[in-house]
Each structure stands twice: as C-alpha cells, then as structure tokens.
Design a protein around this motif. Structure first.
Motif, PDB file in Angstrom:
ATOM      1  N   LEU A   1       0.873  -1.169   0.000  1.00  6.35           N
ATOM      2  CA  LEU A   1       0.000   0.000   0.000  1.00  6.35           C
ATOM      3  C   LEU A   1       0.911   1.220   0.000  1.00  6.35           C
ATOM      4  O   LEU A   1       1.727   1.379   0.903  1.00  6.35           O
ATOM      5  N   ARG A   2       0.788   2.051  -1.033  1.00  7.96           N
ATOM      6  CA  ARG A   2       1.637   3.235  -1.131  1.00  7.96           C
ATOM      7  C   ARG A   2       0.903   4.424  -0.544  1.00  7.96           C
ATOM      8  O   ARG A   2      -0.167   4.800  -1.007  1.00  7.96           O
ATOM      9  N   ILE A   3       1.499   5.004   0.477  1.00  7.54           N
ATOM     10  CA  ILE A   3       0.890   6.131   1.175  1.00  7.54           C
ATOM     11  C   ILE A   3       1.798   7.341   1.013  1.00  7.54           C
ATOM     12  O   ILE A   3       3.000   7.245   1.209  1.00  7.54           O
ATOM     13  N   MET A   4       1.202   8.482   0.658  1.00 11.82           N
ATOM     14  CA  MET A   4       1.984   9.709   0.590  1.00 11.82           C
ATOM     15  C   MET A   4       1.627  10.582   1.785  1.00 11.82           C
ATOM     16  O   MET A   4       0.447  10.745   2.107  1.00 11.82           O
ATOM     17  N   VAL A   5       2.656  11.113   2.448  1.00 19.51           N
ATOM     18  CA  VAL A   5       2.450  12.016   3.570  1.00 19.51           C
ATOM     19  C   VAL A   5       3.078  13.362   3.191  1.00 19.51           C
ATOM     20  O   VAL A   5       4.279  13.440   2.956  1.00 19.51           O
ATOM     21  N   ILE A   6       2.236  14.383   3.088  1.00 20.45           N
ATOM     22  CA  ILE A   6       2.709  15.716   2.713  1.00 20.45           C
ATOM     23  C   ILE A   6       2.600  16.619   3.942  1.00 20.45           C
ATOM     24  O   ILE A   6       1.500  16.881   4.427  1.00 20.45           O
TER      25      ILE A   6
ATOM     26  N   PRO B   1       0.468   7.132  -5.386  1.00 19.12           N
ATOM     27  CA  PRO B   1       0.060   6.635  -4.062  1.00 19.12           C
ATOM     28  C   PRO B   1      -1.404   6.200  -4.047  1.00 19.12           C
ATOM     29  O   PRO B   1      -2.220   6.707  -4.822  1.00 19.12           O
ATOM     30  N   HIS B   2      -1.717   5.241  -3.169  1.00 23.75           N
ATOM     31  CA  HIS B   2      -3.097   4.767  -3.017  1.00 23.75           C
ATOM     32  C   HIS B   2      -3.906   5.725  -2.150  1.00 23.75           C
ATOM     33  O   HIS B   2      -5.109   5.879  -2.333  1.00 23.75           O
ATOM     34  N   ILE B   3      -3.224   6.322  -1.178  1.00 20.05           N
ATOM     35  CA  ILE B   3      -3.875   7.261  -0.254  1.00 20.05           C
ATOM     36  C   ILE B   3      -2.895   8.398   0.025  1.00 20.05           C
ATOM     37  O   ILE B   3      -1.693   8.161   0.142  1.00 20.05           O
ATOM     38  N   ILE B   4      -3.423   9.622   0.125  1.00 20.73           N
ATOM     39  CA  ILE B   4      -2.570  10.782   0.374  1.00 20.73           C
ATOM     40  C   ILE B   4      -3.029  11.496   1.648  1.00 20.73           C
ATOM     41  O   ILE B   4      -4.208  11.818   1.797  1.00 20.73           O
TER      42      ILE B   4
ATOM     43  N   ASP C   1       4.314   1.221   1.994  1.00 18.46           N
ATOM     44  CA  ASP C   1       5.380   1.851   1.242  1.00 18.46           C
ATOM     45  C   ASP C   1       5.083   3.347   1.377  1.00 18.46           C
ATOM     46  O   ASP C   1       4.002   3.789   1.001  1.00 18.46           O
ATOM     47  N   VAL C   2       5.998   4.112   1.963  1.00 17.15           N
ATOM     48  CA  VAL C   2       5.703   5.513   2.269  1.00 17.15           C
ATOM     49  C   VAL C   2       6.519   6.481   1.422  1.00 17.15           C
ATOM     50  O   VAL C   2       7.719   6.326   1.269  1.00 17.15           O
TER      51      VAL C   2
ATOM     52  N   THR D   1       7.271  10.745  11.948  1.00 18.55           N
ATOM     53  CA  THR D   1       6.373   9.962  12.809  1.00 18.55           C
ATOM     54  C   THR D   1       5.440   9.104  11.961  1.00 18.55           C
ATOM     55  O   THR D   1       5.303   7.901  12.185  1.00 18.55           O
ATOM     56  N   ALA D   2       4.783   9.736  10.994  1.00 20.18           N
ATOM     57  CA  ALA D   2       3.845   9.009  10.133  1.00 20.18           C
ATOM     58  C   ALA D   2       4.570   7.925   9.341  1.00 20.18           C
ATOM     59  O   ALA D   2       4.100   6.792   9.237  1.00 20.18           O
ATOM     60  N   GLU D   3       5.735   8.276   8.813  1.00 20.60           N
ATOM     61  CA  GLU D   3       6.501   7.314   8.012  1.00 20.60           C
ATOM     62  C   GLU D   3       6.894   6.090   8.846  1.00 20.60           C
ATOM     63  O   GLU D   3       6.739   4.945   8.407  1.00 20.60           O
ATOM     64  N   THR D   4       7.367   6.322  10.066  1.00 12.14           N
ATOM     65  CA  THR D   4       7.768   5.226  10.943  1.00 12.14           C
ATOM     66  C   THR D   4       6.585   4.323  11.262  1.00 12.14           C
ATOM     67  O   THR D   4       6.671   3.095  11.157  1.00 12.14           O
ATOM     68  N   LEU D   5       5.460   4.940  11.634  1.00  8.39           N
ATOM     69  CA  LEU D   5       4.239   4.185  11.945  1.00  8.39           C
ATOM     70  C   LEU D   5       3.801   3.334  10.767  1.00  8.39           C
ATOM     71  O   LEU D   5       3.490   2.158  10.912  1.00  8.39           O
ATOM     72  N   LEU D   6       3.746   3.958   9.591  1.00 11.57           N
ATOM     73  CA  LEU D   6       3.232   3.280   8.410  1.00 11.57           C
ATOM     74  C   LEU D   6       4.166   2.185   7.899  1.00 11.57           C
ATOM     75  O   LEU D   6       3.710   1.139   7.456  1.00 11.57           O
ATOM     76  N   LYS D   7       5.461   2.430   7.994  1.00 11.83           N
ATOM     77  CA  LYS D   7       6.412   1.402   7.553  1.00 11.83           C
ATOM     78  C   LYS D   7       6.348   0.175   8.456  1.00 11.83           C
ATOM     79  O   LYS D   7       6.523  -0.942   8.002  1.00 11.83           O
ATOM     80  N   LYS D   8       6.069   0.399   9.749  1.00 13.59           N
ATOM     81  CA  LYS D   8       5.965  -0.714  10.697  1.00 13.59           C
ATOM     82  C   LYS D   8       4.841  -1.671  10.325  1.00 13.59           C
ATOM     83  O   LYS D   8       4.921  -2.854  10.620  1.00 13.59           O
ATOM     84  N   VAL D   9       3.785  -1.152   9.715  1.00 15.20           N
ATOM     85  CA  VAL D   9       2.663  -2.019   9.339  1.00 15.20           C
ATOM     86  C   VAL D   9       2.763  -2.480   7.881  1.00 15.20           C
ATOM     87  O   VAL D   9       1.846  -3.078   7.349  1.00 15.20           O
TER      88      VAL D   9
END
Length: 128
Positions: free
Chosen positions: A8-13, A52-55, A33-34, A22-30
């Motif tokens: 799951l590709r997530i973009m955090v802007i 990305p699948h979700i932004i 792909d950030v 913080t978001a990247e660490t959390l999301l990579k743990k589960v």
C-alpha cells in the motif's frame, strides 16, 4: 478483515519533519510503502511517479497549502479518485467544511494517534 497494509503506497505531505518522520515510521511498521513530500509542489512532482493509493496532506504549508494541493489532485483526471485525507492542528468546522469543498475524503486533527491513521487507511484503501 486482516490488516494487510503491504504494497500500500501512502503519501504524507507535511512541512513538519517531525510529523513526516512519525507518520513514516508508523506506516512502515505495518508494511506500507511511504512517500513523503515537504509541501504541495514537492508532492505534485512525486505523485505521477509514485501513484500513491492514499494521500495525507497537512493544511498549513508554505507555497501551496493543503487545500490548494488537494484541489489540484482532485482536479487531475488520473488522481481524482485517490483518497486525500487532510491533517490539521485546527479542529474547526470551517476548516473541515473547506476541506470537503476542495474534495478531501476525511479530516484528521493533529496530533493524530496511530489508530486514527490506520483507521483512515482501512477506510480508504483500495479493495484487494
């Protein structure tokens, strides 16, 4: 439904390095792909390449704010179906309404919890 966030590709802007990290660490743990971006311009340059699948987009950013960034994403025929979740430290009704007007799918108030972040992804991730 099991929590399979792999591939799951997530973009955090966000212009805040702390929030991005913080978001990247959390999301990579589960297993996500950030992709991170420091502002709207940076994000728009990366979206076409990364798809990305979700932004997740912060509202208060220099140059291009979250509302403008969301509007540009939603006005692009290729990405208008991509869920955009606004992140803001402001929990005002006006801000939420403005987010809806520009096409955001959800609104999270900072600081967000790990559960809020993951629930938003569960809600909007594409069906496998």
């Amino acid at each position: 439904m099991s929590d399979n966030f792999e591939n799951l590709r997530i973009m955090v802007i966000d212009d805040s390095k702390t929030i991005r990290r913080t978001a990247e660490t959390l999301l990579k743990k589960v297993g996500c792909d950030v992709v991170t971006a420091i502002d709207g311009f940076d994000a728009l340059a990366k979206i076409a390449d990364t798809r990305p699948h979700i932004i997740f987009v912060d509202i208060m950013m220099p140059r291009l704010d979250g509302y403008q960034t969301c509007a540009l994403i939603k006005n692009n025929s290729t990405f208008k179906g991509t869920p955009v979740i606004m992140l803001s430290s402001k929990d005002g009704l006006f801000d939420k309404a403005k987010g809806r007007i520009v096409g955001s799918d959800k609104y999270l108030t900072k600081p967000f919890s790990k559960d809020e972040l993951l629930d938003a992804i569960r809600e909007y991730r594409p069906a496998a």
